[in-house]
Each structure stands twice: as structure tokens, then as C-alpha cells.
Design a protein around this motif. Structure first.
Motif, PDB file in Angstrom:
ATOM      1  N   LEU A  50       0.838  -1.197   0.000  1.00  0.00           N
ATOM      2  CA  LEU A  50       0.000   0.000   0.000  1.00  0.00           C
ATOM      3  C   LEU A  50       0.885   1.263   0.000  1.00  0.00           C
ATOM      4  N   ALA A  51       1.960   1.200   0.748  1.00  0.00           N
ATOM      5  CA  ALA A  51       2.862   2.379   0.767  1.00  0.00           C
ATOM      6  C   ALA A  51       3.474   2.627  -0.629  1.00  0.00           C
ATOM      7  N   GLN A  52       3.794   1.487  -1.227  1.00  0.00           N
ATOM      8  CA  GLN A  52       4.371   1.600  -2.587  1.00  0.00           C
ATOM      9  C   GLN A  52       3.329   2.140  -3.562  1.00  0.00           C
ATOM     10  N   LEU A  53       2.118   1.625  -3.405  1.00  0.00           N
ATOM     11  CA  LEU A  53       1.045   2.072  -4.294  1.00  0.00           C
ATOM     12  C   LEU A  53       0.752   3.553  -4.081  1.00  0.00           C
ATOM     13  N   ARG A  54       0.802   3.954  -2.780  1.00  0.00           N
ATOM     14  CA  ARG A  54       0.586   5.374  -2.502  1.00  0.00           C
ATOM     15  C   ARG A  54       1.681   6.233  -3.160  1.00  0.00           C
ATOM     16  N   HIS A  55       2.872   5.640  -3.086  1.00  0.00           N
ATOM     17  CA  HIS A  55       3.969   6.378  -3.750  1.00  0.00           C
ATOM     18  C   HIS A  55       3.736   6.455  -5.258  1.00  0.00           C
ATOM     19  N   GLU A  56       3.340   5.272  -5.783  1.00  0.00           N
ATOM     20  CA  GLU A  56       3.053   5.256  -7.239  1.00  0.00           C
ATOM     21  C   GLU A  56       1.846   6.106  -7.535  1.00  0.00           C
TER      22      GLU A  56
END
Length: 553
Positions: A50-56
Motif C-alpha cells: 500500500l505504501a508503494q502504491l501510494r507512492h506510485e
């Protein structure tokens, strides 16, 4: 014990099932915890993603905004479901823990019950061993007591045999003693002065001296000298087997003859008769203070209470009722030794040399009676014979006989018996144990009063009666003289009385004569005549009585 083992086995099986269930629940718990850990790790991974997706998303927010929202909603839904699953697993874990605690408590209870059952089983086994030992001891004691009982039973049989032998020996010795005393014995009895005699001054008592031995009496004759100047006394001594003074009771008199009565039960012929002048107490001696003919007519012979109360007071009962009571009492006692007895009774009167049946239902003046002698006993076949089973029946017979007996008043006695009476009781005994048998007869005779014609004041029918009485008594005296002299011929047939008593006087019998005398001075001459006659009888020696018995094989 088998029940306790079965219970223990069931408890062990239940314990195994509980342990198996616990292991299954623990395995399930482990599986659930692994799942939770996996989900937790997965949650961490998704959070990173989720953190990665938020970053993306930040980089391409515009482009992926819609997709992100969908993924977030999906993720939140999954998280919610995982929380629900975790809560459900927590609840299930609590329930499983409660079940585990309950299972552990049940295991504890089962272990306690198993321990108690084991203790109880051990206690029961100990009790069984004790009871088994006691049973063995009881069996041994029972065997010992059975052996002792057999010994005692054999001893009882020996004692019963000894008792029967002793009874047989007693009979022999008893009758040997009676024979040593003489087959004809004579008892003298002097009656007391009667109240009505004491009221008159002229009724003086004769001078009599009774020997302390109780076997002699001395009469003192008092006369004036020829010139009347002085008084001359003369002693007249008489000795008999027994002498009873005026104070003697009926009980004391019967005690002296009771052993003779016993001989009848032992199978011998016995005769007891009373002789004496009118008014000397013969009927009282033989029958007692029974009812007069007038009183007897008022008594119901079927009423035992009336018979006992009105006819036979204990103190005054005569030799006949007492002899009957003794015979029946002795017969009852001998039942224990195997003896069984039957009794037949007959009551004959001799009036004016004619036989009469005192037990006949109705008097028949023209009836003829015969006297028969056979096998050592006398019978009158035409007279009534009564089977008796109790003394009360005989008491009734005595009352009936008192109704029928011929009596009348004379100068010597206001109620004088004008006949001779003969009561006969035939006794048959059988001992089933020893095979012995015996048949005895007891004749109890009340003779009519002897009296001189010039003193009796008899006239008409009374005179005829007095002459017949004196003739028969004279015939009795002739028989006694012939027996005393051992004459070849004894005149029994001179009188119905002597012929009826032939077996009692002439051999096969034990005979006792009461000579009853009056104490009055005015009866002195009659008293002397009676005592002289009794002395003549006492001198008689007859053959030895034989027992009427046989022994079966």
C-alpha cells in the motif's frame, strides 16, 4: 467385585476419549494460530505494498485514482473480515479452554472415583476372604455338632430302651412286693362318730386302742360281774395289714391301696371290697360322699361340672373315683413309653340273689343275667359294657348307678344299701415298641350291710332283703373258711356274690378287703363279729396271681 472392574474399565475408556478430544482441540488451535500469523504477515506485506502504491499513486494519482480506491475498499473489507475471523477464533478459543478445563476436572473426578472403586474393591475382596474363612469354620462346626447330635440321639435311644426295660422291671418288682404282702390283704377302718350321733347321750363310743404301728386295734369289752358288784373288762386284740382310726382321711386310705390299683394297669386282676355292718361307712369308703338316689335323679349325667360339684368333692371322694383317676393318669403317663390302653366298664348289683344291671337305660325286672368264668376273668355278657375314655364318663356311671341302687331305711341306718354292687373296669394295654400286652381287671365291690335280724327291725320286703344279704355274706364266710383250710371244694356257687367274685377270691387275683366298723358302743357285738370274720379272711392263702399278658414275636 466384577461390577467394580467393569466400572473402572468404562472410566478408563472415557478418559482415553477425553484425551483424544483434547489433542484434536489443541491441534485445531495450533492450526488457527498459524493461519492468524500468516494473515498478519500478509497484512504487513499488503501494508508495504500500500505504501508503494501510494507512492506510485502520488506519481500517477490522476491515472490510477479510481483503481486505488477500489483496491483500498477491497483491502479494508478483507481486513474487516480478518478481524471478524480473529474475534470468532478468540471466542472459539475461550470455549475450547472452558471445555479443556471441564475435561481436566472430569479427569480428576474419574481418577478419584477410580481410586475409591479400587479401595472398595480391595475391601470387598478382604470381606469375601473373611466370609469364606468363616463359612469353612461354620461347616467344620456343623459337622462336629452333627456328629455330637448323632451320638446324643443314639444315647437317647439307649435311654429310652433302658426306661422301657426299667418299667418292665418295675412292674415285676412292684407286683412281687404286692405278692409278698399277700394276695388277700385286709384293712380295718373305724369310722368317726357322726354329728347326729354326738347329739344323743346314749350314743357312747366303744373303747378302742389303736396300735402306733397302724396295724392293730384292741377292743375293750366291759361287763358286770355275775353279782353285779364289779366291772369286768376283757381285751380283744385284732391285727390286720393296716388299721385306720376314725381320723383317717379318704386320701390317706387311698394312698395305702394305690399300689394295688397300679397292678391292674400292669395286667393283673385286682379286687377291692368293703365288708361290715350296716352304717359302718362301706359306701362312703368305696364311693365317697356321693349323691343319694333322690339327689342323683336331679343330676344331668352329661353335665361334667354338675357331677364334679354335686357328687364328688375332692376331700370325700371314695376309692372307686380315686382308683379310676389314678388308672387314667398312669395310662396317660405310660404313653411316652409306648403303651396304649383301652377301658371297658360294667356295674352289677346283686339284690335278693338276683343280678341287676345298674347301667341299664331302663330297668327290666324279668331280665336274666348269667355269670361266666373263662381265662381267669369273670363276665356277665347280658349286662351293658361301656367303652370309657375319661374319668368323667365313669363319674356319670356312678351317678346313674346311684339312681338305680336298691336302698332303704332300717333301724341300723336311715339309708342302708340293700344290695351288693360290683364295679368292674377291664383294662387292655399294648406296647407297640416292645410287643408287650396286658389285660387286667379291677373289681371294686360295695357289699350290703351285715346286720342281725333282731337289730335291723326289718319286716316284709326289708326282712326278705336282710335274709338274702346275710345268706350271701354267710356264704362269703364259708368260702373264706374253705380257702383258709385249703379244702378241695370251695362253695362258690352257694351265693351269686361268691360266684361273681370267684376269680377275685380263688386264685388269679390280688384282693383287698376293707372291714368297716362302727365306733358306737351299742354296735360292739357287730363290730367284734366283723373283725373276727376279717381275721378269718386275713388267714387265707390263695395261689399266686398271674399276669394276663403275652409278648408278640
Amino acid at each position: 467385585m466384577a461390577g467394580y472392574k467393569e466400572t473402572a474399565a468404562n472410566l478408563a475408556d472415557t478418559l482415553k476419549e477425553s484425551n483424544k478430544r483434547i489433542r484434536e482441540l489443541e491441534s485445531f488451535k495450533t492450526s488457527l494460530e498459524s493461519t492468524v500469523d500468516a494473515k498478519t504477515q500478509e497484512n504487513h506485506g499488503m501494508a508495504n505494498e500500500l505504501a508503494q502504491l501510494r507512492h506510485e499513486l502520488a506519481l500517477a494519482q490522476d491515472r490510477h485514482q479510481q483503481q486505488l480506491h477500489r483496491a483500498l475498499a477491497t483491502h479494508q473489507a478483507e481486513v474487516t473480515q480478518l478481524k471478524l475471523d480473529r474475534d470468532d477464533l478468540d471466542r472459539r478459543n475461550v470455549l475450547l479452554k472452558h471445555e479443556l478445563d471441564a475435561a481436566n476436572a472430569n479427569v480428576v473426578n474419574l481418577r478419584s472415583a477410580l481410586s475409591t472403586s479400587t479401595v472398595a474393591s480391595t475391601s470387598l475382596e478382604a470381606k469375601v476372604r473373611v466370609l469364606t474363612t468363616q463359612l469353612d469354620e461354620t461347616k467344620a462346626e456343623l459337622a462336629t455338632r452333627t456328629a455330637e447330635l448323632e451320638v446324643r440321639t443314639a444315647r437317647v435311644d439307649e435311654l429310652e430302651t433302658a426306661v422301657r426295660a426299667a418299667e418292665t422291671e418295675r412292674r415285676k418288682l412292684h407286683n412281687t412286693i404286692q405278692e409278698l404282702k399277700g394276695n388277700i390283704r385286709v384293712f380295718c377302718r373305724v369310722r368317726p362318730m357322726l354329728p347326729k350321733e354326738l347329739e344323743k347321750e346314749e350314743n357312747r363310743m366303744a373303747r378302742m386302742v389303736f396300735a402306733p404301728s397302724g396295724k392293730a386295734v384292741e377292743l375293750v369289752e366291759v361287763n358286770k360281774s355275775a353279782d353285779g358288784s364289779k366291772t369286768v373288762t376283757k381285751a380283744l386284740p385284732f391285727a390286720f395289714d393296716r388299721v385306720f382310726d376314725p381320723a383317717a382321711t379318704q386320701t390317706a386310705v387311698f394312698d395305702e391301696i394305690s399300689q394295688l390299683v397300679q397292678s391292674a394297669l400292669d395286667g393283673y386282676n385286682v379286687c377291692i371290697f368293703a365288708y361290715g355292718q350296716t352304717g359302718s361307712g362301706k359306701t362312703f369308703t368305696m364311693e365317697g360322699a356321693g349323691p343319694s338316689p333322690t339327689d342323683a335323679a336331679l343330676i344331668d349325667v352329661d353335665d361334667a361340672a354338675a357331677l364334679n360339684a354335686a357328687a364328688y368333692a375332692d376331700d370325700h371322694r371314695g376309692m372307686i373315683p380315686r382308683a379310676v383317676d389314678q388308672i387314667f393318669a398312669s395310662a396317660a403317663a405310660l404313653k411316652e413309653q409306648g403303651w396304649t390302653y383301652t377301658f371297658k366298664a360294667q356295674y352289677i348289683e346283686i339284690y335278693n340273689e338276683t343280678l341287676r344291671d345298674l347301667l341299664a337305660d331302663t330297668a327290666t325286672p324279668t331280665a336274666k343275667y348269667t355269670i361266666l368264668h373263662a381265662q381267669g376273668r369273670t363276665t356277665v355278657p347280658e349286662a351293658k359294657v361301656v367303652d370309657v375314655t375319661s374319668p368323667a364318663q365313669i363319674h356319670a356311671m356312678l351317678v346313674r348307678a346311684a339312681r338305680n341302687r336298691a336302698v332303704a331305711a332300717t333301724n341300723m341306718n336311715e339309708r342302708s344299701s340293700r344290695s351288693h354292687s360290683v364295679f368292674a373296669l377291664v383294662i387292655d394295654g399294648v406296647n407297640e415298641t416292645t410287643g408287650e400286652s396286658g389285660r387286667g381287671t379291677i373289681n371294686l365291690v360295695d357289699l350290703a350291710g351285715s346286720e342281725r335280724l333282731n337289730q335291723s327291725g326289718a319286716v316284709g320286703d326289708r326282712l326278705k332283703e336282710t335274709q338274702a344279704i346275710n345268706k350271701s355274706l354267710s356264704a362269703l364266710g364259708d368260702v373264706m373258711v374253705a380257702l383258709a383250710n385249703r379244702d378241695a371244694h370251695v362253695p362258690y356257687r352257694n351265693s351269686k356274690l361268691t360266684y361273681l367274685l370267684q376269680q377275685s377270691l380263688g386264685g388269679n387275683s390280688k384282693t383287698l378287703m376293707f372291714v368297716n366298723v362302727s365306733p358306737l358302743e351299742k354296735s360292739f357285738n357287730e363290730t367284734v363279729n366283723s373283725l373276727r370274720f376279717a381275721t378269718k379272711v386275713n388267714a387265707c392263702q390263695i395261689g399266686t396271681a398271674r399276669k394276663n399278658s403275652s409278648k408278640s414275636g
